[in-house]
Scaffold this motif. Structure first.
Motif, PDB file in Angstrom:
ATOM      1  N   ASN A 130      46.646  80.930 -25.088  1.00 35.03           N
ATOM      2  CA  ASN A 130      46.991  79.887 -25.438  1.00 35.03           C
ATOM      3  C   ASN A 130      48.459  79.799 -24.521  1.00 35.03           C
ATOM      4  O   ASN A 130      49.415  79.261 -24.609  1.00 35.03           O
ATOM      5  CB  ASN A 130      47.651  79.893 -26.853  1.00 35.03           C
ATOM      6  N   TYR A 131      48.064  80.458 -23.216  1.00 34.16           N
ATOM      7  CA  TYR A 131      49.290  80.791 -22.401  1.00 34.16           C
ATOM      8  C   TYR A 131      49.771  79.369 -21.910  1.00 34.16           C
ATOM      9  O   TYR A 131      51.184  79.293 -21.901  1.00 34.16           O
ATOM     10  CB  TYR A 131      48.589  81.366 -20.996  1.00 34.16           C
ATOM     11  N   SER A 132      49.137  78.374 -21.538  1.00 32.91           N
ATOM     12  CA  SER A 132      49.527  76.854 -20.956  1.00 32.91           C
ATOM     13  C   SER A 132      50.262  76.419 -22.162  1.00 32.91           C
ATOM     14  O   SER A 132      51.320  75.869 -21.962  1.00 32.91           O
ATOM     15  CB  SER A 132      48.409  76.132 -20.579  1.00 32.91           C
ATOM     16  N   ASN A 133      49.877  76.565 -23.404  1.00 32.60           N
ATOM     17  CA  ASN A 133      50.831  75.892 -24.513  1.00 32.60           C
ATOM     18  C   ASN A 133      51.829  76.701 -24.576  1.00 32.60           C
ATOM     19  O   ASN A 133      52.838  75.747 -25.060  1.00 32.60           O
ATOM     20  CB  ASN A 133      49.713  76.090 -25.795  1.00 32.60           C
ATOM     21  N   VAL A 134      52.027  77.984 -24.444  1.00 39.18           N
ATOM     22  CA  VAL A 134      53.287  78.677 -24.411  1.00 39.18           C
ATOM     23  C   VAL A 134      54.188  78.057 -23.509  1.00 39.18           C
ATOM     24  O   VAL A 134      55.659  77.406 -23.825  1.00 39.18           O
ATOM     25  CB  VAL A 134      53.277  80.151 -24.428  1.00 39.18           C
TER      26      VAL A 134
ATOM     27  N   GLU B 269      47.529  89.466 -29.334  1.00 30.03           N
ATOM     28  CA  GLU B 269      47.882  89.421 -27.648  1.00 30.03           C
ATOM     29  C   GLU B 269      46.967  88.447 -26.859  1.00 30.03           C
ATOM     30  O   GLU B 269      47.353  87.741 -26.114  1.00 30.03           O
ATOM     31  CB  GLU B 269      48.046  90.765 -26.979  1.00 30.03           C
ATOM     32  N   ASN B 270      45.795  88.793 -27.089  1.00 37.58           N
ATOM     33  CA  ASN B 270      44.599  88.070 -26.417  1.00 37.58           C
ATOM     34  C   ASN B 270      44.801  86.488 -26.972  1.00 37.58           C
ATOM     35  O   ASN B 270      44.412  85.676 -26.190  1.00 37.58           O
ATOM     36  CB  ASN B 270      43.370  88.695 -26.687  1.00 37.58           C
TER      37      ASN B 270
ATOM     38  N   LEU C  68      59.857  81.200 -27.100  1.00 31.39           N
ATOM     39  CA  LEU C  68      58.959  80.720 -26.405  1.00 31.39           C
ATOM     40  C   LEU C  68      59.278  81.295 -24.866  1.00 31.39           C
ATOM     41  O   LEU C  68      58.111  81.575 -24.039  1.00 31.39           O
ATOM     42  CB  LEU C  68      58.660  79.204 -26.501  1.00 31.39           C
ATOM     43  N   GLY C  69      60.520  81.076 -24.408  1.00 27.85           N
ATOM     44  CA  GLY C  69      60.742  81.620 -22.943  1.00 27.85           C
ATOM     45  C   GLY C  69      60.364  82.741 -22.675  1.00 27.85           C
ATOM     46  O   GLY C  69      59.776  83.202 -21.767  1.00 27.85           O
ATOM     47  N   LEU C  70      60.850  83.802 -23.601  1.00 27.65           N
ATOM     48  CA  LEU C  70      60.742  84.937 -23.800  1.00 27.65           C
ATOM     49  C   LEU C  70      59.283  85.588 -23.735  1.00 27.65           C
ATOM     50  O   LEU C  70      58.780  86.346 -23.045  1.00 27.65           O
ATOM     51  CB  LEU C  70      61.745  86.271 -24.655  1.00 27.65           C
ATOM     52  N   LYS C  71      58.444  84.854 -24.520  1.00 20.80           N
ATOM     53  CA  LYS C  71      57.193  85.087 -24.857  1.00 20.80           C
ATOM     54  C   LYS C  71      56.518  84.774 -23.599  1.00 20.80           C
ATOM     55  O   LYS C  71      55.397  85.285 -23.154  1.00 20.80           O
ATOM     56  CB  LYS C  71      56.617  84.326 -25.828  1.00 20.80           C
ATOM     57  N   PHE C  72      56.851  83.648 -22.911  1.00 22.86           N
ATOM     58  CA  PHE C  72      55.785  83.344 -21.596  1.00 22.86           C
ATOM     59  C   PHE C  72      56.279  84.347 -20.523  1.00 22.86           C
ATOM     60  O   PHE C  72      55.295  84.854 -19.881  1.00 22.86           O
ATOM     61  CB  PHE C  72      56.501  82.035 -21.230  1.00 22.86           C
ATOM     62  N   GLU C  73      57.675  84.850 -20.546  1.00 25.36           N
ATOM     63  CA  GLU C  73      57.758  85.766 -19.464  1.00 25.36           C
ATOM     64  C   GLU C  73      56.968  87.102 -19.689  1.00 25.36           C
ATOM     65  O   GLU C  73      56.303  87.612 -18.943  1.00 25.36           O
ATOM     66  CB  GLU C  73      59.302  86.025 -19.450  1.00 25.36           C
ATOM     67  N   GLU C  74      56.942  87.646 -21.197  1.00 24.87           N
ATOM     68  CA  GLU C  74      56.102  88.566 -21.524  1.00 24.87           C
ATOM     69  C   GLU C  74      54.641  88.524 -21.148  1.00 24.87           C
ATOM     70  O   GLU C  74      53.989  89.478 -20.371  1.00 24.87           O
ATOM     71  CB  GLU C  74      56.232  89.015 -23.034  1.00 24.87           C
TER      72      GLU C  74
END
Length: 614
Positions: free
Chosen positions: A438-442, A432-433, A462-468
């Motif tokens: 890597n939030y910007s890369n997502v 998770e950390n 990736l879309g769902l992961k960015f929202e999470e």
């Protein structure tokens, strides 16, 4: 530490020498002059008024000219610049207190004098381990250097070596296969070596722009970017930590062969020989071109050996290049990319946990790491601290001998089959950390960078992961993410991504968008979507305090369209800004992020970080 971070720490006077040198380079029409002019065009007062991020960019654009400038400084042969630069480019020496630097400098001078005595006695002793061929090489180089230095005295001039003489001598050293340490010892057997006052040494290095000195903290700083540049000047193609990683994969007979070729005591242990090879400054390219192969190896056999070393030892598959030189160049480039990457392969929390458990299992490790990287502090096994010195988890694990590594793996229930170091890194990954780092890369849907940083994910996820991840960040900022209220008001047609409940029927709506394209520019589409969410909330008697659109970045046209919109209270928030806000919030005095700070059209990162730091 990155140049930008160092500049942020210093006052204008402490940056002055460096700025003057860059300014002088700019005035002489450097290769990247047009790109530099674009950066400077936003400033009326020249380079001194440019922000630190852009000064860092300009330094990178002038690196070729800066390198030439430093190389000119080497013509002053008595400056000891080779000794001083060799100290400040060592892993772990990029941040030093003045007294610590003084100690390292004094130790280096003493070592050199002792080694020069040893070299001179080897010259005279017929029974020394130096081969006849090596003695001949040393004598040729020493005689040429002596002539270049002494011919000025004979002509009633100050003794010095001109740039032409220096280029010939360097070519000679290269052709004779002399290591940098061998060259240095012979040089200072001709040129008198003395210890200078440390204040004068610091001043001279500061004046040529290779170090920064904080008077307030009594500390020397050498930027990561400068270390890389100085390393190329000293013909060190890779950082010591990567060189060590490669040498440790070689069999003992090969290590002995390299030691014999460069006058290293063969009675030392294998690990001690590795450290001596590193200190000798043996060329990495030369090592991989000639030194690591059995005598008489064919070109095909050499390629096979190098491929196996990279694939099985260094875990680098499909090394680019058809000829041996190209393959070595690709390996050097790979190491440079790894060094430039700010990510550490595991999360910072994972790194801290790894260091805590290493210290518990191997209590002598702290002392060994301090000695290896010449660190001044008593306790150094701290993630943030080591990263300031550009020391990453893999660099620490590379230093641990096999029996200790095995003990640590057993003590902590880590998988034992396969590569020990890779198993340890996987065990401490903290997914998770790692995703948050890597939030910007997502947001940019950059699968290649994510993979390089230890994250394997399908593009469709990736879309769902960015929202999470965005939810995790807002939760970390102290907001109430109200899933039940969101479910209550959402319809099959209109589905809000994130709803932040502020209480008293007040909400913030957050919409998340990922994009591979640079500059998110679909305002008409997203505005219709957001307006429908707004109507949905109003129908349910909710007051919308703010609508936030989170995306990797926004085009100028998108920002202009947003500014012209009068129907929504919309603010634009980049993924990198949101990530930095969370980091700053963690060290602030707030328990909940003051949402009133979300008041710009494009959220002003600098203003918010400043407000949180108060």
């Amino acid at each position: 530490m990155k140049l930008e971070s160092i500049l942020d720490k210093l006052g204008s006077i402490e940056k002055n020498s460096f700025i003057k040198i860059i300014d002088n380079i700019i005035s002489k029409n450097p290769k990247n002059g047009k790109e530099i002019d674009k950066i400077l065009s936003s400033s009326d007062k020249g380079l001194k008024s440019v922000d630190n991020q852009n000064i860092s960019r300009i330094f990178n654009l002038t690196s070729i000219e800066f390198k030439s400038y430093i190389e000119c400084e080497f013509q002053e042969i008595t400056s000891q610049l080779d000794i001083l630069i060799d100290i400040i480019i060592r892993d772990g020496n990029c941040i030093m207190k003045q007294d610590w630097f003084s100690r390292l400098y004094e130790t280096e001078i003493k070592k050199l004098k002792n080694k020069i005595k040893g070299l001179n006695s080897d010259f005279e002793d017929e029974k020394s381990e130096l081969s006849i061929v090596r003695k001949r090489d040393y004598r040729i180089y020493k005689s040429c250097l002596h002539t270049a230095y002494q011919n000025d005295i004979e002509n009633n001039r100050d003794a010095k070596i001109t740039s032409d003489e220096l280029s010939i001598i360097l070519t000679l050293a290269n052709q004779l296969g002399l290591s940098q340490e061998e060259v240095k010892l012979i040089n200072y057997s001709i040129i008198p070596i003395k210890k200078f006052d440390i204040q004068e040494v610091i001043k001279s290095l500061k004046n040529i722009g290779v170090i920064f000195y904080s008077n307030k903290e009594n500390t020397i700083y050498v930027a990561d970017e400068m270390v890389r540049l100085l390393r190329t000047i000293r013909k060190k193609e890779v950082a010591t930590k990567f060189y060590r990683r490669t040498l440790k994969l070689l069999r003992d007979p090969i290590i002995n062969q390299i030691a014999r070729d460069h006058n290293i005591d063969r009675k030392l242990s294998s690990s001690q020989k590795v450290e001596e090879i590193l200190k000798e400054g043996v060329s990495f390219t030369s090592l991989l071109l000639e030194d690591i192969y059995k005598p008489g190896s064919t070109l095909t056999e050499k390629k096979k050996t190098l491929n196996e070393l990279c694939e099985k030892g260094l875990n680098i598959v499909n090394l680019k290049g058809s000829v041996l030189e190209d393959k070595i160049g690709s390996l050097i480039q790979h190491f440079e990319n790894v060094e430039r990457d700010e990510k550490v392969g595991i999360s910072l929390d994972g790194f801290d946990k790894l260091l805590v458990e290493l210290n518990q299992s191997l209590p002598k490790l702290n002392k060994e790491i301090r000695a290896q990287f010449e660190l001044q502090d008593e306790f150094v096994l701290k993630g943030d601290y080591l990263l300031d010195y550009n020391i990453k988890p893999r660099d620490i694990l590379d230093l641990i001998i096999k029996p200790d590594l095995t003990k640590f793996i057993k003590d902590n229930g880590i998988k034992q089959r396969g590569d020990d170091i890779l198993n340890i890194l996987e065990h401490y990954k903290d997914v998770e950390n790692l995703y948050l780092e890597n939030y910007s890369n997502v947001a940019f849907r950059d699968l290649n960078l994510l993979k390089e940083n230890g994250i394997t994910v399908k593009e469709s996820e990736l879309g769902l992961k960015f929202e999470e991840l965005t939810k995790v960040i807002f939760k970390g900022l102290g907001f109430n993410i109200d899933e039940s209220l969101k479910s209550k008001i959402n319809t099959q047609k209109d589905m809000i991504d994130i709803l932040l409940n502020l209480g008293n029927d007040e909400i913030i709506i957050v919409e998340c968008k990922t994009s591979k394209e640079r500059g998110y520019n679909k305002f008409s589409t997203v505005s219709r979507q957001l307006k429908s969410y707004q109507n949905l909330a109003l129908k349910n008697n909710l007051r919308i305090v703010k609508i936030l659109l989170v995306a990797p970045e926004f085009s100028d046209d998108f920002v202009t369209d947003c500014e012209m919109d009068t129907e929504m209270n919309l603010s634009l928030l980049t993924a990198s800004t949101l990530s930095k806000i969370l980091e700053s919030f963690k060290s602030s005095n707030y328990t909940e992020f003051p949402h009133v700070l979300f008041r710009d059209i494009v959220i002003n990162e600098e203003r918010i970080l400043k407000a949180l730091s108060k």
